[in-house]
Enzyme design. Structure first.
Site, PDB file in Angstrom:
ATOM      1  N   PRO A  35      -3.962   2.332  -7.719  1.00  0.00           N
ATOM      2  CA  PRO A  35      -3.151   2.725  -6.567  1.00  0.00           C
ATOM      3  C   PRO A  35      -2.402   1.586  -5.895  1.00  0.00           C
ATOM      4  O   PRO A  35      -2.952   0.497  -5.698  1.00  0.00           O
ATOM      5  CB  PRO A  35      -4.175   3.342  -5.602  1.00  0.00           C
ATOM      6  CG  PRO A  35      -5.508   2.882  -6.077  1.00  0.00           C
ATOM      7  CD  PRO A  35      -5.377   2.669  -7.547  1.00  0.00           C
ATOM      8  N   ASN A  36      -1.168   1.874  -5.594  1.00  0.00           N
ATOM      9  CA  ASN A  36      -0.244   1.010  -4.843  1.00  0.00           C
ATOM     10  C   ASN A  36       0.313  -0.157  -5.652  1.00  0.00           C
ATOM     11  O   ASN A  36       1.212  -0.859  -5.184  1.00  0.00           O
ATOM     12  CB  ASN A  36      -0.890   0.497  -3.545  1.00  0.00           C
ATOM     13  CG  ASN A  36      -1.248   1.626  -2.615  1.00  0.00           C
ATOM     14  OD1 ASN A  36      -0.403   2.452  -2.311  1.00  0.00           O
ATOM     15  ND2 ASN A  36      -2.497   1.704  -2.217  1.00  0.00           N
ATOM     16  N   ARG A  87       6.700  -6.070  -1.489  1.00  0.00           N
ATOM     17  CA  ARG A  87       6.277  -6.515  -0.159  1.00  0.00           C
ATOM     18  C   ARG A  87       4.943  -7.252  -0.288  1.00  0.00           C
ATOM     19  O   ARG A  87       4.364  -7.309  -1.370  1.00  0.00           O
ATOM     20  CB  ARG A  87       6.184  -5.352   0.832  1.00  0.00           C
ATOM     21  CG  ARG A  87       5.470  -4.103   0.328  1.00  0.00           C
ATOM     22  CD  ARG A  87       5.332  -3.076   1.423  1.00  0.00           C
ATOM     23  NE  ARG A  87       4.273  -3.518   2.330  1.00  0.00           N
ATOM     24  CZ  ARG A  87       3.052  -2.991   2.386  1.00  0.00           C
ATOM     25  NH1 ARG A  87       2.721  -2.006   1.579  1.00  0.00           N
ATOM     26  NH2 ARG A  87       2.149  -3.442   3.227  1.00  0.00           N
ATOM     27  N   TYR A 124       0.301 -10.940  -2.991  1.00  0.00           N
ATOM     28  CA  TYR A 124       0.445 -10.457  -4.366  1.00  0.00           C
ATOM     29  C   TYR A 124       1.609 -11.083  -5.144  1.00  0.00           C
ATOM     30  O   TYR A 124       1.825 -10.729  -6.304  1.00  0.00           O
ATOM     31  CB  TYR A 124       0.592  -8.924  -4.357  1.00  0.00           C
ATOM     32  CG  TYR A 124      -0.569  -8.217  -3.704  1.00  0.00           C
ATOM     33  CD1 TYR A 124      -1.850  -8.311  -4.235  1.00  0.00           C
ATOM     34  CD2 TYR A 124      -0.402  -7.474  -2.537  1.00  0.00           C
ATOM     35  CE1 TYR A 124      -2.932  -7.688  -3.630  1.00  0.00           C
ATOM     36  CE2 TYR A 124      -1.471  -6.840  -1.925  1.00  0.00           C
ATOM     37  CZ  TYR A 124      -2.731  -6.951  -2.474  1.00  0.00           C
ATOM     38  OH  TYR A 124      -3.798  -6.330  -1.868  1.00  0.00           O
ATOM     39  N   ASN A 161      -6.513  -3.089 -13.508  1.00  0.00           N
ATOM     40  CA  ASN A 161      -6.583  -3.452 -12.090  1.00  0.00           C
ATOM     41  C   ASN A 161      -6.805  -2.142 -11.344  1.00  0.00           C
ATOM     42  O   ASN A 161      -5.865  -1.368 -11.138  1.00  0.00           O
ATOM     43  CB  ASN A 161      -5.312  -4.138 -11.606  1.00  0.00           C
ATOM     44  CG  ASN A 161      -5.442  -4.615 -10.160  1.00  0.00           C
ATOM     45  OD1 ASN A 161      -6.314  -4.135  -9.422  1.00  0.00           O
ATOM     46  ND2 ASN A 161      -4.589  -5.530  -9.745  1.00  0.00           N
ATOM     47  N   ALA A 163      -7.830  -0.656  -4.988  1.00  0.00           N
ATOM     48  CA  ALA A 163      -8.907  -0.404  -4.021  1.00  0.00           C
ATOM     49  C   ALA A 163     -10.021   0.463  -4.594  1.00  0.00           C
ATOM     50  O   ALA A 163     -11.144   0.429  -4.090  1.00  0.00           O
ATOM     51  CB  ALA A 163      -8.321   0.246  -2.776  1.00  0.00           C
ATOM     52  N   GLU A 181     -11.555  -6.300 -16.073  1.00  0.00           N
ATOM     53  CA  GLU A 181     -11.003  -5.978 -14.751  1.00  0.00           C
ATOM     54  C   GLU A 181     -10.255  -7.187 -14.211  1.00  0.00           C
ATOM     55  O   GLU A 181     -10.719  -8.319 -14.342  1.00  0.00           O
ATOM     56  CB  GLU A 181     -12.178  -5.615 -13.819  1.00  0.00           C
ATOM     57  CG  GLU A 181     -11.768  -5.327 -12.400  1.00  0.00           C
ATOM     58  CD  GLU A 181     -12.955  -4.793 -11.576  1.00  0.00           C
ATOM     59  OE1 GLU A 181     -14.002  -4.429 -12.158  1.00  0.00           O
ATOM     60  OE2 GLU A 181     -12.827  -4.763 -10.343  1.00  0.00           O
ATOM     61  N   HIS A 204      -8.030  -8.634 -10.708  1.00  0.00           N
ATOM     62  CA  HIS A 204      -7.472  -8.509  -9.364  1.00  0.00           C
ATOM     63  C   HIS A 204      -6.541  -9.688  -9.148  1.00  0.00           C
ATOM     64  O   HIS A 204      -6.897 -10.837  -9.479  1.00  0.00           O
ATOM     65  CB  HIS A 204      -8.574  -8.483  -8.301  1.00  0.00           C
ATOM     66  CG  HIS A 204      -9.415  -7.260  -8.402  1.00  0.00           C
ATOM     67  ND1 HIS A 204      -9.008  -6.047  -7.888  1.00  0.00           N
ATOM     68  CD2 HIS A 204     -10.603  -7.041  -9.004  1.00  0.00           C
ATOM     69  CE1 HIS A 204      -9.932  -5.138  -8.167  1.00  0.00           C
ATOM     70  NE2 HIS A 204     -10.904  -5.717  -8.836  1.00  0.00           N
ATOM     71  N   ARG A 255     -11.145 -12.377   1.075  1.00  0.00           N
ATOM     72  CA  ARG A 255     -10.477 -11.407   1.957  1.00  0.00           C
ATOM     73  C   ARG A 255     -11.514 -10.610   2.762  1.00  0.00           C
ATOM     74  O   ARG A 255     -12.635 -11.059   2.931  1.00  0.00           O
ATOM     75  CB  ARG A 255      -9.567 -10.514   1.104  1.00  0.00           C
ATOM     76  CG  ARG A 255      -8.493 -11.318   0.354  1.00  0.00           C
ATOM     77  CD  ARG A 255      -7.600 -10.440  -0.459  1.00  0.00           C
ATOM     78  NE  ARG A 255      -6.814  -9.526   0.386  1.00  0.00           N
ATOM     79  CZ  ARG A 255      -6.086  -8.527  -0.097  1.00  0.00           C
ATOM     80  NH1 ARG A 255      -6.013  -8.333  -1.413  1.00  0.00           N
ATOM     81  NH2 ARG A 255      -5.405  -7.740   0.719  1.00  0.00           N
TER      82      ARG A 255
HETATM   83  O1  CA2 Z   1      -5.894  -8.141  -5.697  1.00  0.00           O
HETATM   84  C1  CA2 Z   1      -5.744  -7.070  -6.299  1.00  0.00           C
HETATM   85  O2  CA2 Z   1      -5.204  -6.985  -7.400  1.00  0.00           O
HETATM   86  C2  CA2 Z   1      -6.214  -5.767  -5.642  1.00  0.00           C
HETATM   87  O3  CA2 Z   1      -6.732  -4.930  -6.669  1.00  0.00           O
HETATM   88  C3  CA2 Z   1      -4.998  -5.123  -5.008  1.00  0.00           C
HETATM   89  C4  CA2 Z   1      -5.342  -3.846  -4.228  1.00  0.00           C
HETATM   90  C5  CA2 Z   1      -6.465  -4.112  -3.243  1.00  0.00           C
HETATM   91  O4  CA2 Z   1      -6.830  -2.909  -2.607  1.00  0.00           O
HETATM   92  C6  CA2 Z   1      -7.679  -4.722  -3.906  1.00  0.00           C
HETATM   93  O5  CA2 Z   1      -8.654  -4.994  -2.918  1.00  0.00           O
HETATM   94  C7  CA2 Z   1      -7.316  -5.996  -4.628  1.00  0.00           C
HETATM   95  C8  CA2 Z   1      -4.127  -3.363  -3.436  1.00  0.00           C
HETATM   96  C9  CA2 Z   1      -2.913  -3.143  -4.260  1.00  0.00           C
HETATM   97  C10 CA2 Z   1      -1.743  -3.003  -3.326  1.00  0.00           C
HETATM   98  O6  CA2 Z   1      -0.640  -3.531  -3.993  1.00  0.00           O
HETATM   99  C11 CA2 Z   1       0.469  -3.821  -3.275  1.00  0.00           C
HETATM  100  C12 CA2 Z   1       1.350  -4.693  -3.836  1.00  0.00           C
HETATM  101  C13 CA2 Z   1       2.477  -5.029  -3.156  1.00  0.00           C
HETATM  102  C14 CA2 Z   1       2.727  -4.486  -1.937  1.00  0.00           C
HETATM  103  C15 CA2 Z   1       1.845  -3.624  -1.367  1.00  0.00           C
HETATM  104  C16 CA2 Z   1       0.706  -3.265  -2.054  1.00  0.00           C
END
Ligand code: CA2
Length: 154
Positions: free
Chosen positions: A17-18, A25, A30, A80, A83, A104, A106, A113
């Site tokens: 997700p996301n 952003r 990221y 990946n 969340a 996996e 991240h 964090r």
């Molecule tokens: O660090 C990672 O790869 C995470 O899997 C990213 C997830 C987060 O919930 C994990 O704790 C760690 C969130 C992905 C959101 O991705 C975005 C990327 C750009 C802009 C907004 C969100």
């Protein structure tokens, strides 16, 4: 739905997700590379290493579980889970249920964090874990999953 030509030489790159928003952003967390660019890089590396990389992204837990099931006889999976890593027992069970090695990744260092990101329900059942290396971690994860697959064949 037709599968890959040679499942034993195919790796699934699965993003949760996301992660479709990557590069649009939150660059301090990221980076600025888009998901499309990540998929191209990992695909190119796969070509160099002699595997096909099939890429998928979903914001839905069930769709991710379905993709994992479909790749259960492939060389491996780089995931990946986003969340979902922190609470999805369904994703954990899917990973645990298949033979193919799963690595996996991240992008961020989840341990630097918020506290809720320190919990991972998926990491105990994966063959490898990469975090905090930015999007370069996807390339590390691909190399690692192929190494795990080779070890299992030996
Ligand atoms: O660090 C990672 O790869 C995470 O899997 C990213 C997830 C987060 O919930 C994990 O704790 C760690 C969130 C992905 C959101 O991705 C975005 C990327 C750009 C802009 C907004 C969100």
């Amino acid at each position: 739905m037709t599968g890959p030509a040679d499942p034993s030489r195919t790796v699934l790159l699965l993003n949760g997700p996301n992660l479709n928003l990557l590069g649009t952003r939150d660059p301090e967390q990221y980076g600025t590379t888009t998901l499309e660019q990540v998929e191209r890089r990992v695909g190119d590396l796969g070509g160099e290493l002699g595997v096909e990389v099939v890429c998928a992204q979903s914001n839905s837990e069930g769709a991710l579980v379905d993709r994992i099931h479909r790749a259960r006889h492939w060389a491996g999976i780089v995931i990946n889970p986003g969340a979902y890593a922190h609470y999805s027992i369904a994703l954990r069970d899917a990973i645990d249920a298949i033979e193919a090695p799963v690595v996996e990744i991240h992008i961020s260092n989840v341990y630097a964090r918020e506290e809720f990101r320190h919990t991972s329900v998926t990491s105990p059942v994966v063959a490898g874990y990469v975090a905090g290396c930015g999007v370069f971690g996807y390339e590390l994860a691909l190399r690692a999953v192929l190494q795990r697959a080779a070890e299992r064949r030996a």
